[in-house]
Design a protein around this motif. Structure first.
Motif, PDB file in Angstrom:
ATOM      1  N   ASP A   1      34.324  39.182  35.900  1.00 31.08           N
ATOM      2  CA  ASP A   1      35.095  38.141  36.582  1.00 31.08           C
ATOM      3  C   ASP A   1      36.571  38.510  36.716  1.00 31.08           C
ATOM      4  O   ASP A   1      37.224  38.149  37.689  1.00 31.08           O
ATOM      5  N   ASN A   2      37.099  39.215  35.715  1.00 33.18           N
ATOM      6  CA  ASN A   2      38.532  39.521  35.755  1.00 33.18           C
ATOM      7  C   ASN A   2      38.875  40.697  36.659  1.00 33.18           C
ATOM      8  O   ASN A   2      40.010  41.172  36.658  1.00 33.18           O
TER       9      ASN A   2
ATOM     10  N   ASP B   1      41.368  35.352  40.037  1.00 34.64           N
ATOM     11  CA  ASP B   1      41.019  34.100  39.365  1.00 34.64           C
ATOM     12  C   ASP B   1      40.486  34.326  37.958  1.00 34.64           C
ATOM     13  O   ASP B   1      40.730  33.522  37.056  1.00 34.64           O
TER      14      ASP B   1
ATOM     15  N   VAL C   1      43.554  34.881  35.913  1.00 35.35           N
ATOM     16  CA  VAL C   1      44.259  33.616  35.700  1.00 35.35           C
ATOM     17  C   VAL C   1      43.571  32.807  34.598  1.00 35.35           C
ATOM     18  O   VAL C   1      44.230  32.233  33.726  1.00 35.35           O
ATOM     19  N   ALA C   2      42.235  32.748  34.631  1.00 36.87           N
ATOM     20  CA  ALA C   2      41.501  32.014  33.596  1.00 36.87           C
ATOM     21  C   ALA C   2      41.765  32.609  32.221  1.00 36.87           C
ATOM     22  O   ALA C   2      41.996  31.872  31.249  1.00 36.87           O
TER      23      ALA C   2
ATOM     24  N   PHE D   1      44.360  28.601  40.869  1.00 36.05           N
ATOM     25  CA  PHE D   1      43.336  29.553  41.294  1.00 36.05           C
ATOM     26  C   PHE D   1      43.413  29.775  42.801  1.00 36.05           C
ATOM     27  O   PHE D   1      43.826  28.887  43.548  1.00 36.05           O
ATOM     28  N   ALA D   2      43.010  30.952  43.238  1.00 33.34           N
ATOM     29  CA  ALA D   2      43.083  31.311  44.659  1.00 33.34           C
ATOM     30  C   ALA D   2      41.815  30.954  45.430  1.00 33.34           C
ATOM     31  O   ALA D   2      41.882  30.583  46.599  1.00 33.34           O
ATOM     32  N   ARG D   3      40.661  31.089  44.826  1.00 33.51           N
ATOM     33  CA  ARG D   3      39.418  30.838  45.530  1.00 33.51           C
ATOM     34  C   ARG D   3      39.191  29.352  45.715  1.00 33.51           C
ATOM     35  O   ARG D   3      39.623  28.574  44.880  1.00 33.51           O
TER      36      ARG D   3
ATOM     37  N   SER E   1      34.011  37.784  45.579  1.00 30.95           N
ATOM     38  CA  SER E   1      33.742  37.374  44.212  1.00 30.95           C
ATOM     39  C   SER E   1      32.668  38.301  43.661  1.00 30.95           C
ATOM     40  O   SER E   1      31.973  38.979  44.418  1.00 30.95           O
TER      41      SER E   1
ATOM     42  N   LEU F   1      34.893  30.238  41.288  1.00 31.04           N
ATOM     43  CA  LEU F   1      35.978  29.354  40.857  1.00 31.04           C
ATOM     44  C   LEU F   1      35.479  28.374  39.805  1.00 31.04           C
ATOM     45  O   LEU F   1      36.140  28.157  38.776  1.00 31.04           O
TER      46      LEU F   1
ATOM     47  N   GLN G   1      35.352  29.847  36.417  1.00 31.51           N
ATOM     48  CA  GLN G   1      36.665  30.068  35.792  1.00 31.51           C
ATOM     49  C   GLN G   1      37.242  28.757  35.261  1.00 31.51           C
ATOM     50  O   GLN G   1      37.796  28.704  34.161  1.00 31.51           O
TER      51      GLN G   1
ATOM     52  N   SER H   1      42.466  20.450  45.064  1.00 33.80           N
ATOM     53  CA  SER H   1      42.587  21.556  46.005  1.00 33.80           C
ATOM     54  C   SER H   1      43.610  21.165  47.056  1.00 33.80           C
ATOM     55  O   SER H   1      43.924  19.986  47.218  1.00 33.80           O
TER      56      SER H   1
END
Length: 203
Positions: A3-4, A8, A11-12, A35-37, A44, A110, A113, A136
Protein backbone atom coordinates in the motif's frame (compact mmCIF):
# COMPACT_ATOMS: atom_id res chain seq x y z
CA UNK A 1 2.95 -3.99 -4.47
CA UNK A 2 2.43 -2.77 -0.89
CA UNK A 3 0.00 0.00 0.00
CA UNK A 4 2.82 2.42 0.77
CA UNK A 5 3.99 2.31 -2.84
CA UNK A 6 1.55 5.16 -3.39
CA UNK A 7 1.09 8.39 -1.48
CA UNK A 8 -2.06 7.40 0.44
CA UNK A 9 -0.31 4.41 1.99
CA UNK A 10 2.52 6.68 3.07
CA UNK A 11 0.05 9.23 4.48
CA UNK A 12 -1.69 6.50 6.51
CA UNK A 13 1.66 5.34 7.92
CA UNK A 14 2.60 8.90 8.84
CA UNK A 15 -0.77 9.43 10.53
CA UNK A 16 -0.33 6.23 12.53
CA UNK A 17 3.18 7.23 13.61
CA UNK A 18 1.87 10.66 14.63
CA UNK A 19 -1.00 9.13 16.61
CA UNK A 20 1.44 6.91 18.49
CA UNK A 21 3.32 10.01 19.57
CA UNK A 22 0.09 11.74 20.57
CA UNK A 23 -1.04 8.69 22.50
CA UNK A 24 1.84 9.23 24.94
CA UNK A 25 0.59 12.72 25.82
CA UNK A 26 -2.85 13.10 27.47
CA UNK A 27 -3.60 16.49 25.90
CA UNK A 28 -6.02 17.81 23.26
CA UNK A 29 -4.76 17.39 19.71
CA UNK A 30 -5.75 18.19 16.14
CA UNK A 31 -4.63 15.95 13.29
CA UNK A 32 -5.56 16.56 9.66
CA UNK A 33 -4.98 13.57 7.38
CA UNK A 34 -5.39 14.24 3.67
CA UNK A 35 -5.68 11.41 1.16
CA UNK A 36 -5.42 11.81 -2.61
CA UNK A 37 -7.57 8.94 -3.87
CA UNK A 38 -9.87 8.54 -5.66
CA UNK A 39 -8.54 11.53 -7.59
CA UNK A 40 -6.88 10.90 -10.93
CA UNK A 41 -4.91 8.95 -11.91
CA UNK A 42 -6.82 5.82 -10.88
CA UNK A 43 -3.82 3.85 -9.64
CA UNK A 44 -3.78 1.55 -6.63
CA UNK A 45 -2.24 -1.82 -5.72
CA UNK A 46 -3.51 -4.79 -7.73
CA UNK A 47 -5.28 -6.42 -4.77
CA UNK A 48 -7.83 -3.59 -4.81
CA UNK A 49 -8.48 -4.03 -8.54
CA UNK A 50 -8.98 -7.73 -7.87
CA UNK A 51 -11.92 -6.97 -5.58
CA UNK A 52 -14.07 -6.22 -8.64
CA UNK A 53 -15.11 -8.31 -11.62
CA UNK A 54 -14.81 -6.07 -14.69
CA UNK A 55 -17.63 -7.98 -16.41
CA UNK A 56 -20.04 -6.95 -13.64
CA UNK A 57 -19.26 -3.24 -13.72
CA UNK A 58 -22.32 -1.44 -15.03
CA UNK A 59 -22.21 1.59 -17.27
CA UNK A 60 -23.94 4.82 -16.31
CA UNK A 61 -27.71 4.38 -16.82
CA UNK A 62 -28.16 8.01 -17.91
CA UNK A 63 -25.51 8.38 -20.58
CA UNK A 64 -27.27 11.35 -22.13
CA UNK A 65 -27.38 15.09 -21.63
CA UNK A 66 -30.42 16.57 -19.90
CA UNK A 67 -32.97 18.19 -22.16
CA UNK A 68 -32.35 21.84 -23.06
CA UNK A 69 -29.09 22.04 -21.10
CA UNK A 70 -26.73 24.67 -22.56
CA UNK A 71 -23.49 23.25 -24.02
CA UNK A 72 -21.28 24.86 -21.38
CA UNK A 73 -23.28 23.45 -18.42
CA UNK A 74 -21.83 19.94 -18.62
CA UNK A 75 -18.20 19.77 -19.62
CA UNK A 76 -17.05 16.36 -20.93
CA UNK A 77 -14.13 15.95 -18.52
CA UNK A 78 -11.05 17.73 -19.84
CA UNK A 79 -9.08 16.83 -16.71
CA UNK A 80 -9.27 13.13 -17.54
CA UNK A 81 -8.47 13.70 -21.20
CA UNK A 82 -5.02 14.96 -20.27
CA UNK A 83 -4.09 11.30 -19.71
CA UNK A 84 -2.80 8.99 -22.44
CA UNK A 85 -5.39 6.96 -24.31
CA UNK A 86 -8.46 8.97 -23.32
CA UNK A 87 -10.23 10.11 -26.50
CA UNK A 88 -12.15 13.30 -27.06
CA UNK A 89 -15.91 12.95 -27.21
CA UNK A 90 -17.92 10.04 -25.85
CA UNK A 91 -15.94 7.36 -23.99
CA UNK A 92 -16.30 3.84 -25.52
CA UNK A 93 -18.03 1.31 -23.27
CA UNK A 94 -14.98 -0.93 -22.78
CA UNK A 95 -12.85 2.03 -21.68
CA UNK A 96 -15.68 3.34 -19.48
CA UNK A 97 -15.75 0.00 -17.62
CA UNK A 98 -11.98 0.10 -17.19
CA UNK A 99 -12.16 3.65 -15.82
CA UNK A 100 -14.95 2.74 -13.40
CA UNK A 101 -12.94 -0.31 -12.36
CA UNK A 102 -10.00 1.96 -11.56
CA UNK A 103 -12.24 4.35 -9.62
CA UNK A 104 -13.72 1.52 -7.55
CA UNK A 105 -10.25 0.14 -6.83
CA UNK A 106 -9.08 3.59 -5.75
CA UNK A 107 -12.07 3.90 -3.40
CA UNK A 108 -11.28 0.53 -1.83
CA UNK A 109 -7.61 1.47 -1.49
CA UNK A 110 -8.61 4.71 0.24
CA UNK A 111 -11.06 2.85 2.48
CA UNK A 112 -8.28 0.51 3.62
CA UNK A 113 -6.01 3.43 4.52
CA UNK A 114 -8.74 5.21 6.48
CA UNK A 115 -9.41 1.90 8.24
CA UNK A 116 -5.77 1.63 9.31
CA UNK A 117 -5.92 5.07 10.91
CA UNK A 118 -9.18 4.23 12.71
CA UNK A 119 -7.74 0.92 13.90
CA UNK A 120 -4.82 2.79 15.43
CA UNK A 121 -7.16 5.24 17.17
CA UNK A 122 -8.89 2.20 18.69
CA UNK A 123 -5.62 0.47 19.61
CA UNK A 124 -4.38 3.58 21.41
CA UNK A 125 -7.75 3.99 23.14
CA UNK A 126 -8.11 7.48 21.67
CA UNK A 127 -11.47 7.03 19.91
CA UNK A 128 -13.50 7.51 23.10
CA UNK A 129 -12.33 11.13 23.37
CA UNK A 130 -11.73 11.97 19.71
CA UNK A 131 -14.00 13.82 17.30
CA UNK A 132 -13.60 12.55 13.75
CA UNK A 133 -14.83 14.28 10.60
CA UNK A 134 -14.43 12.53 7.27
CA UNK A 135 -15.28 14.26 4.02
CA UNK A 136 -14.40 14.57 0.37
CA UNK A 137 -14.02 17.76 -1.61
CA UNK A 138 -16.45 17.02 -4.45
CA UNK A 139 -18.43 14.37 -6.26
CA UNK A 140 -17.56 12.76 -9.58
CA UNK A 141 -19.28 11.72 -12.77
CA UNK A 142 -18.53 8.25 -14.12
CA UNK A 143 -20.17 8.57 -17.52
CA UNK A 144 -23.41 10.15 -16.33
CA UNK A 145 -24.68 12.69 -18.89
CA UNK A 146 -21.99 11.34 -21.23
CA UNK A 147 -19.40 13.20 -19.15
CA UNK A 148 -16.67 12.45 -16.62
CA UNK A 149 -14.96 14.20 -13.72
CA UNK A 150 -16.42 17.26 -11.98
CA UNK A 151 -16.67 21.00 -12.82
CA UNK A 152 -20.45 21.16 -13.23
CA UNK A 153 -23.50 21.84 -11.09
CA UNK A 154 -24.82 18.32 -11.65
CA UNK A 155 -25.80 16.52 -8.48
CA UNK A 156 -23.08 13.92 -9.17
CA UNK A 157 -20.46 16.66 -8.81
CA UNK A 158 -21.88 18.47 -5.80
CA UNK A 159 -22.85 15.51 -3.60
CA UNK A 160 -20.14 13.93 -1.51
CA UNK A 161 -19.48 12.18 1.78
CA UNK A 162 -19.54 14.01 5.11
CA UNK A 163 -19.38 11.82 8.20
CA UNK A 164 -19.13 13.03 11.78
CA UNK A 165 -18.31 10.95 14.83
CA UNK A 166 -18.44 12.56 18.26
CA UNK A 167 -17.97 10.76 21.57
CA UNK A 168 -21.31 10.49 23.34
CA UNK A 169 -23.41 11.25 20.25
CA UNK A 170 -27.13 11.07 21.04
CA UNK A 171 -28.01 9.41 17.71
CA UNK A 172 -24.97 7.59 16.31
CA UNK A 173 -25.54 6.42 12.77
CA UNK A 174 -28.26 9.01 12.11
CA UNK A 175 -28.43 10.70 8.71
CA UNK A 176 -29.15 14.35 8.06
CA UNK A 177 -31.29 15.05 5.02
CA UNK A 178 -30.82 18.83 5.00
CA UNK A 179 -28.33 20.82 2.98
CA UNK A 180 -24.88 20.95 4.54
CA UNK A 181 -21.92 22.90 3.20
CA UNK A 182 -18.25 22.43 3.90
CA UNK A 183 -18.07 25.95 5.30
CA UNK A 184 -20.02 24.43 8.21
CA UNK A 185 -17.20 22.01 9.10
CA UNK A 186 -14.91 24.46 10.89
CA UNK A 187 -17.50 26.15 13.13
CA UNK A 188 -19.07 22.77 13.92
CA UNK A 189 -15.73 21.28 14.87
CA UNK A 190 -14.83 24.35 16.93
CA UNK A 191 -18.10 24.18 18.82
CA UNK A 192 -17.83 20.45 19.43
CA UNK A 193 -14.18 20.65 20.51
CA UNK A 194 -14.91 23.49 22.93
CA UNK A 195 -17.80 21.60 24.50
CA UNK A 196 -15.74 18.42 24.64
CA UNK A 197 -12.75 20.16 26.23
CA UNK A 198 -15.00 21.77 28.83
CA UNK A 199 -16.58 18.44 29.74
CA UNK A 200 -13.17 16.78 30.01
CA UNK A 201 -11.88 19.59 32.21
CA UNK A 202 -14.83 19.16 34.57
CA UNK A 203 -14.14 15.45 35.09
Amino acid sequence: MPDNTFIDGKVAELAITTLRGIGQKPAPFFLAVGFARPHLPFVSPKKYWDLYDPAKIELAPNKFRPADVPPYAIVPGAEMRAYHGIPQGSIPDDLARQLKHGYYAAISYLDAQVGKVFDELDRLDLRKNTIVILWSDHGWKLGEHDAWCKHTNCENDTNTALLLSVPGMKNPGAQARGLVEFVDVYPTLSELADCRCRSISRV
